[in-house]
Design an enzyme around this catalytic site. Structure first.
Site, PDB file in Angstrom:
ATOM      1  N   GLY A 110       3.779   1.113   5.456  1.00 35.36           N
ATOM      2  CA  GLY A 110       4.900   1.821   6.062  1.00 35.36           C
ATOM      3  C   GLY A 110       4.720   2.120   7.529  1.00 35.36           C
ATOM      4  O   GLY A 110       5.403   2.985   8.075  1.00 35.36           O
TER       5      GLY A 110
ATOM      6  N   CYS B 279      -9.555   3.768   9.582  1.00 28.75           N
ATOM      7  CA  CYS B 279      -9.075   3.514   8.220  1.00 28.75           C
ATOM      8  C   CYS B 279      -8.230   2.246   8.171  1.00 28.75           C
ATOM      9  O   CYS B 279      -8.358   1.432   7.263  1.00 28.75           O
ATOM     10  CB  CYS B 279      -8.280   4.708   7.713  1.00 28.75           C
ATOM     11  SG  CYS B 279      -7.695   4.553   6.006  1.00 28.75           S
TER      12      CYS B 279
ATOM     13  N   GLY C 267       3.756   8.762   0.363  1.00 31.30           N
ATOM     14  CA  GLY C 267       4.696   9.291   1.343  1.00 31.30           C
ATOM     15  C   GLY C 267       5.987   8.504   1.383  1.00 31.30           C
ATOM     16  O   GLY C 267       6.125   7.452   0.737  1.00 31.30           O
ATOM     17  N   VAL C 268       6.932   8.980   2.179  1.00 29.10           N
ATOM     18  CA  VAL C 268       8.263   8.377   2.201  1.00 29.10           C
ATOM     19  C   VAL C 268       8.262   7.028   2.913  1.00 29.10           C
ATOM     20  O   VAL C 268       8.955   6.096   2.496  1.00 29.10           O
ATOM     21  CB  VAL C 268       9.288   9.347   2.846  1.00 29.10           C
ATOM     22  CG1 VAL C 268       8.943   9.650   4.298  1.00 29.10           C
ATOM     23  CG2 VAL C 268      10.701   8.796   2.726  1.00 29.10           C
ATOM     24  N   ASP C 269       7.498   6.877   3.991  1.00 29.97           N
ATOM     25  CA  ASP C 269       7.527   5.631   4.753  1.00 29.97           C
ATOM     26  C   ASP C 269       7.040   4.447   3.924  1.00 29.97           C
ATOM     27  O   ASP C 269       7.676   3.388   3.893  1.00 29.97           O
ATOM     28  CB  ASP C 269       6.668   5.760   6.022  1.00 29.97           C
ATOM     29  CG  ASP C 269       7.292   6.692   7.046  1.00 29.97           C
ATOM     30  OD1 ASP C 269       8.526   6.789   7.087  1.00 29.97           O
ATOM     31  OD2 ASP C 269       6.535   7.328   7.803  1.00 29.97           O
TER      32      ASP C 269
ATOM     33  N   ALA D 181       0.859  -1.183   0.000  1.00 28.67           N
ATOM     34  CA  ALA D 181       0.000   0.000   0.000  1.00 28.67           C
ATOM     35  C   ALA D 181       0.893   1.231   0.000  1.00 28.67           C
ATOM     36  O   ALA D 181       1.637   1.471   0.955  1.00 28.67           O
ATOM     37  CB  ALA D 181      -0.909   0.000   1.222  1.00 28.67           C
ATOM     38  N   MET D 182       0.852   2.016  -1.077  1.00 27.97           N
ATOM     39  CA  MET D 182       1.746   3.159  -1.243  1.00 27.97           C
ATOM     40  C   MET D 182       0.936   4.450  -1.223  1.00 27.97           C
ATOM     41  O   MET D 182       0.212   4.770  -2.162  1.00 27.97           O
ATOM     42  CB  MET D 182       2.546   3.017  -2.538  1.00 27.97           C
ATOM     43  CG  MET D 182       3.353   1.730  -2.594  1.00 27.97           C
ATOM     44  SD  MET D 182       4.331   1.540  -4.106  1.00 27.97           S
ATOM     45  CE  MET D 182       5.578   2.814  -3.852  1.00 27.97           C
ATOM     46  N   SER D 183       1.051   5.174  -0.114  1.00 25.12           N
ATOM     47  CA  SER D 183       0.248   6.380   0.087  1.00 25.12           C
ATOM     48  C   SER D 183       0.758   7.560  -0.733  1.00 25.12           C
ATOM     49  O   SER D 183       0.041   8.523  -0.952  1.00 25.12           O
ATOM     50  CB  SER D 183       0.253   6.767   1.564  1.00 25.12           C
ATOM     51  OG  SER D 183       1.556   7.176   1.955  1.00 25.12           O
TER      52      SER D 183
ATOM     53  N   CYS E 262      -6.897  13.469   6.770  1.00 23.16           N
ATOM     54  CA  CYS E 262      -6.687  13.591   5.328  1.00 23.16           C
ATOM     55  C   CYS E 262      -7.911  14.124   4.590  1.00 23.16           C
ATOM     56  O   CYS E 262      -7.771  14.790   3.565  1.00 23.16           O
ATOM     57  CB  CYS E 262      -6.266  12.246   4.743  1.00 23.16           C
ATOM     58  SG  CYS E 262      -7.561  10.981   4.758  1.00 23.16           S
TER      59      CYS E 262
END
EC number: 2.8.1.13
Length: 375
Positions: free
Chosen positions: A135, A111, A20-22, A16-18, A210
């Site tokens: 992340g 979420c 963001g960096v993490d 899961a890639m939001s 968000c």
């Protein structure tokens, strides 16, 4: 015991890639460990422009593009999945309903429970994936008998196990948190991202809700629920002022009360109670916030449920400390007694129990017992 990212068998992993960096570094580490990784970005709004713009790392069009660029650099397939309807129903509408009922929800926790480790995981498993990678800073430990436990991250300063306490054992069996063993500063994570050529290395973190575009929670609720003038009273019921909606307050709040009359002792006053039925907000001294016990509902256990009373530590908010408690499941609820009184405990928040670093489970606070009165 071992942490799940150290498994020797390569897994089919959905990262899961939001944006963001993490999450980008987590996906990169999973791929580097030899797993067959596919990246996915969750489109959580039917109208992304209505969500916060700028580099926030969650719900914007920019975030989707950042996630895609990171996947390209890592060298993994990438998709965008539309979960906007599910997100609106399970997170946004739940958030509004909780405030309307006088409670204080945690949308990030909801979420994780309903979207990332329910809707997303269900879809991933249906497509043949073995695990979902995120992340988050937490650890899944695999015991010799194959059972799994959720533990705090190695770096307590970045630990996010509180918002993952809603995961059950079936979900933990398919969860992967490659950053959980990282004992580094966030700057070192950013440096790793930069070494890997990930453009999100310098992207700011997201701290706000968000789906509230301007960060104004009270304004968002007013637009959805409408203004409803009510009274602000003291513990004796004496009217001290008015408000434009009880939903704009939370237990323990000090600022923004707009009370013209000073307290008799000259000390600050805090929100003690919110009554949506009478649309009344009760305020009083800090000492009146002392909570000695609580009842929580909808417990979710990270493994086998406790069968009797036990001594644990508890965390009551995402960035809060731990406090010693005695807790026992009773008739589908969780009864908790604090070793020392605590303040600022609001119905709607989550209480997460720990046994050392192990997450025992999470439940939603329904009512509290005060040192001076019951609410």
């Amino acid at each position: 015991m071992t942490d799940t990212p150290q498994r020797t068998r390569p897994l089919r992993v959905l990262a899961a890639m939001s944006g963001g960096v993490d999450s980008a570094v987590a996906a990169a580490r999973a791929a580097e460990a030899g797993h067959d990784v596919t990246g996915v970005h969750l489109a959580l709004s039917a109208n992304p422009q209505s969500f916060r713009t700028g580099a926030r790392g969650c719900c914007t069009i920019e975030d989707s593009r950042d996630a895609r660029r990171a996947a390209d650099v890592i060298g993994i397939p990438f998709y965008v999945w539309d979960l906007a309807d599910r997100f609106r129903e399970d997170v946004v509408e739940d958030f509004i309903a909780e405030y309307e009922a006088g409670r204080t929800p945690n949308p990030c926790l909801r979420c994780n429970e309903k979207i990332k480790f329910a809707a997303l995981l269900d879809k991933a498993l249906a497509l043949g994936f073995d695990a979902v990678c995120t992340g988050h800073y937490a650890k899944v430990i695999v015991n010799e008998d194959g059972s799994r436990e959720l533990h705090r991250a190695s770096d307590m300063a970045k630990d996010q196990s509180y918002v993952l306490g809603v995961l059950d054992d079936k979900q933990l069996a398919h969860a992967m948190f490659p950053l959980g063993d990282t004992v580094t500063t966030k700057e070192e994570i950013r440096a790793e991202a930069e070494r890997r050529g990930l453009a999100v290395a310098k992207k700011p973190d997201s701290h706000d809700i968000c789906f509230i575009a301007d960060g104004d929670t009270q304004g968002f609720l007013a637009r959805r629920l409408g203004k409803a003038e009510g009274d602000i009273v003291d513990e004796s019921g004496t009217k001290l002022g008015t408000h434009e909606g009880a939903y704009g307050f939370t237990i323990g709040q000090r600022k923004g009360l707009r009370i013209g009359t000073p307290a008799p002792d000259g000390k600050p006053r805090y929100v003690l109670d919110i009554s949506p039925v009478t649309n009344t907000v009760t305020v009083g001294p800090a000492a009146a916030l002392d909570v000695t016990a609580l009842t929580a509902i909808k417990p979710r256990w990270c493994g086998t449920a406790p069968t009797g009373p036990g001594t644990y530590t508890a965390q009551l908010r995402a960035h809060g400390g731990e406090t010693e408690v005695t807790a026992e499941p009773v008739d589908g609820e969780l009864r908790v007694t604090f070793a020392e009184p605590v303040r600022g405990v609001a119905p709607g928040q989550a209480i997460v129990l720990y046994d050392g670093t192990r997450v025992v489970g999470s439940a939603t606070i329904a009512s509290t017992t005060r040192a001076t009165a019951s609410v």
